[in-house]
Write an enzyme that holds these catalytic residues in place. Structure first.
Site, PDB file in Angstrom:
ATOM      1  N   THR A  66       9.234  15.580  11.508  1.00  0.00           N
ATOM      2  CA  THR A  66       8.387  15.214  10.960  1.00  0.00           C
ATOM      3  C   THR A  66       6.844  15.203  11.143  1.00  0.00           C
ATOM      4  OG1 THR A  66       6.719  14.116   8.475  1.00  0.00           O
ATOM      5  CG2 THR A  66       8.487  13.222  10.411  1.00  0.00           C
ATOM      6  N   ILE A 114       0.792  -0.883  -0.066  1.00  0.00           N
ATOM      7  CA  ILE A 114      -0.399  -0.057   0.537  1.00  0.00           C
ATOM      8  C   ILE A 114       0.811   1.361  -0.207  1.00  0.00           C
ATOM      9  CG2 ILE A 114      -1.872   1.760   1.804  1.00  0.00           C
ATOM     10  CD1 ILE A 114      -2.369  -1.558   3.071  1.00  0.00           C
ATOM     11  N   GLU A 132      -1.460  12.132  -0.209  1.00  0.00           N
ATOM     12  CA  GLU A 132      -0.219  13.084  -0.317  1.00  0.00           C
ATOM     13  C   GLU A 132       0.118  12.899   1.382  1.00  0.00           C
ATOM     14  OE1 GLU A 132       3.235  13.940  -2.226  1.00  0.00           O
ATOM     15  OE2 GLU A 132       2.038  13.876  -2.971  1.00  0.00           O
ATOM     16  N   GLY A 133       1.548  13.413   1.079  1.00  0.00           N
ATOM     17  CA  GLY A 133       1.846  13.672   2.819  1.00  0.00           C
ATOM     18  C   GLY A 133       1.137  13.450   3.962  1.00  0.00           C
ATOM     19  N   GLU A 181       0.883   8.155  -2.727  1.00  0.00           N
ATOM     20  CA  GLU A 181       1.134   8.998  -3.196  1.00  0.00           C
ATOM     21  C   GLU A 181       2.576   9.925  -2.513  1.00  0.00           C
ATOM     22  OE1 GLU A 181      -0.131  12.202  -6.711  1.00  0.00           O
ATOM     23  OE2 GLU A 181      -1.703  12.379  -4.356  1.00  0.00           O
ATOM     24  N   CYS A 182       3.341  10.171  -3.022  1.00  0.00           N
ATOM     25  CA  CYS A 182       4.740  11.207  -2.362  1.00  0.00           C
ATOM     26  C   CYS A 182       5.528  11.690  -4.114  1.00  0.00           C
ATOM     27  CB  CYS A 182       5.826  10.175  -2.088  1.00  0.00           C
ATOM     28  SG  CYS A 182       7.312  11.581  -1.529  1.00  0.00           S
ATOM     29  N   ASP A 223      -0.589  11.681  12.034  1.00  0.00           N
ATOM     30  CA  ASP A 223      -0.506  10.535  10.406  1.00  0.00           C
ATOM     31  C   ASP A 223      -2.532  10.483  10.127  1.00  0.00           C
ATOM     32  OD1 ASP A 223      -1.403   8.715   8.106  1.00  0.00           O
ATOM     33  OD2 ASP A 223       0.441   6.941   9.022  1.00  0.00           O
ATOM     34  N   THR A 278       6.107  -4.054   3.552  1.00  0.00           N
ATOM     35  CA  THR A 278       5.618  -2.752   4.519  1.00  0.00           C
ATOM     36  C   THR A 278       6.432  -2.470   6.481  1.00  0.00           C
ATOM     37  OG1 THR A 278       4.194  -0.504   5.348  1.00  0.00           O
ATOM     38  CG2 THR A 278       4.173  -3.232   6.206  1.00  0.00           C
ATOM     39  N   ARG A 298      -3.857   9.589   7.317  1.00  0.00           N
ATOM     40  CA  ARG A 298      -4.386   8.306   5.463  1.00  0.00           C
ATOM     41  C   ARG A 298      -5.568   7.872   6.618  1.00  0.00           C
ATOM     42  NH1 ARG A 298       1.502   6.088   4.536  1.00  0.00           N
ATOM     43  NH2 ARG A 298       1.757   6.416   6.334  1.00  0.00           N
ATOM     44  N   GLN A 335      12.048   2.922  -2.177  1.00  0.00           N
ATOM     45  CA  GLN A 335      10.533   2.098  -1.417  1.00  0.00           C
ATOM     46  C   GLN A 335       9.238   1.676  -3.179  1.00  0.00           C
ATOM     47  OE1 GLN A 335       8.300   3.424   2.138  1.00  0.00           O
ATOM     48  NE2 GLN A 335       9.528   1.597   3.157  1.00  0.00           N
TER      49      GLN A 335
END
Length: 198
Positions: free
Chosen positions: A115, A51, A93-94, A54-55, A127, A150, A129, A71
């Site tokens: 981060t 999984i 993203e991010g 997007e980056c 996070d 992962t 997501r 990765q």
């Protein structure tokens, strides 16, 4: 009821072999997501998969600030070497905050924040997501069991929670360099990512 609708598919030749590219639309947001599939994945056997969030900076612009692009390429190569597998490319993203906020977070990191601190200062969780769509994409494609590539224990826990059986976590330790060492150490220390040899 699934959170995604399967919309389109085509062949996608890559340096590692030809995948089938399958496009999904997320019903709640209209966002598009993709799956890269190689070989038969709906035969009830555990599927090697990743999984991948997007980056743009890492995947397309070759940024050394993260390990994402490294990765992505390693995962595609691993799937091709097995001749069978799936990579979900999820438009989050991010860690879910979006590209513009991510650039702002990068600026805060340039000033000394890590981060996680940067995301929090911008008013976000570390996070953001949502993995519901990932489980629904896998179900749409007939995947029930995964060997998940992962370092993130949250992905394993999320897939398990949503009914995908993760029979193995496959480490994916790629791309450590002087520009991302602090970032990777923060992911390990504050987000629980597993980078040490097991």
């Amino acid at each position: 009821m699934s959170s995604v609708t399967r919309m389109a598919h085509s062949k996608l030749p890559t340096p590692w072999g030809t995948f089938t590219l399958i496009g999904f639309e997320e019903k709640g947001t209209g966002k598009d997501h993709a799956a890269l599939v190689m070989g038969a994945i709906d035969d009830d056997l555990p599927v090697l998969g990743r999984i991948h969030s997007e980056c743009l900076t890492g995947d397309a612009l070759f940024s050394l600030r993260c390990d994402c692009g490294f990765q992505l390429q390693a995962a595609m190569e691993n799937i091709a070497n097995e001749g069978r597998g799936i990579l979900l490319y999820v438009r989050q993203e991010g860690r879910g905050i979006g590209l513009l906020n991510k650039i702002q977070a990068y600026n805060l990191q340039d000033q000394g924040k890590d981060t996680v601190e940067a995301n929090v200062e911008l008013g976000f969780d570390a996070d953001m997501r949502d993995y519901t769509i990932c489980a629904d994409m896998l179900r749409e494609l007939g995947v029930k069991q995964m060997r998940l590539m992962t370092n993130n224990p949250r992905k394993v826990a999320a897939m398990t929670e949503f009914g995908i059986d993760v029979v193995e976590r496959v480490p994916l330790k790629e791309g450590r360099n002087p520009f991302n060492e602090h970032y990777l150490d923060t992911k390990a220390g504050k987000l629980g990512h597993m980078f040490k040899d097991e």
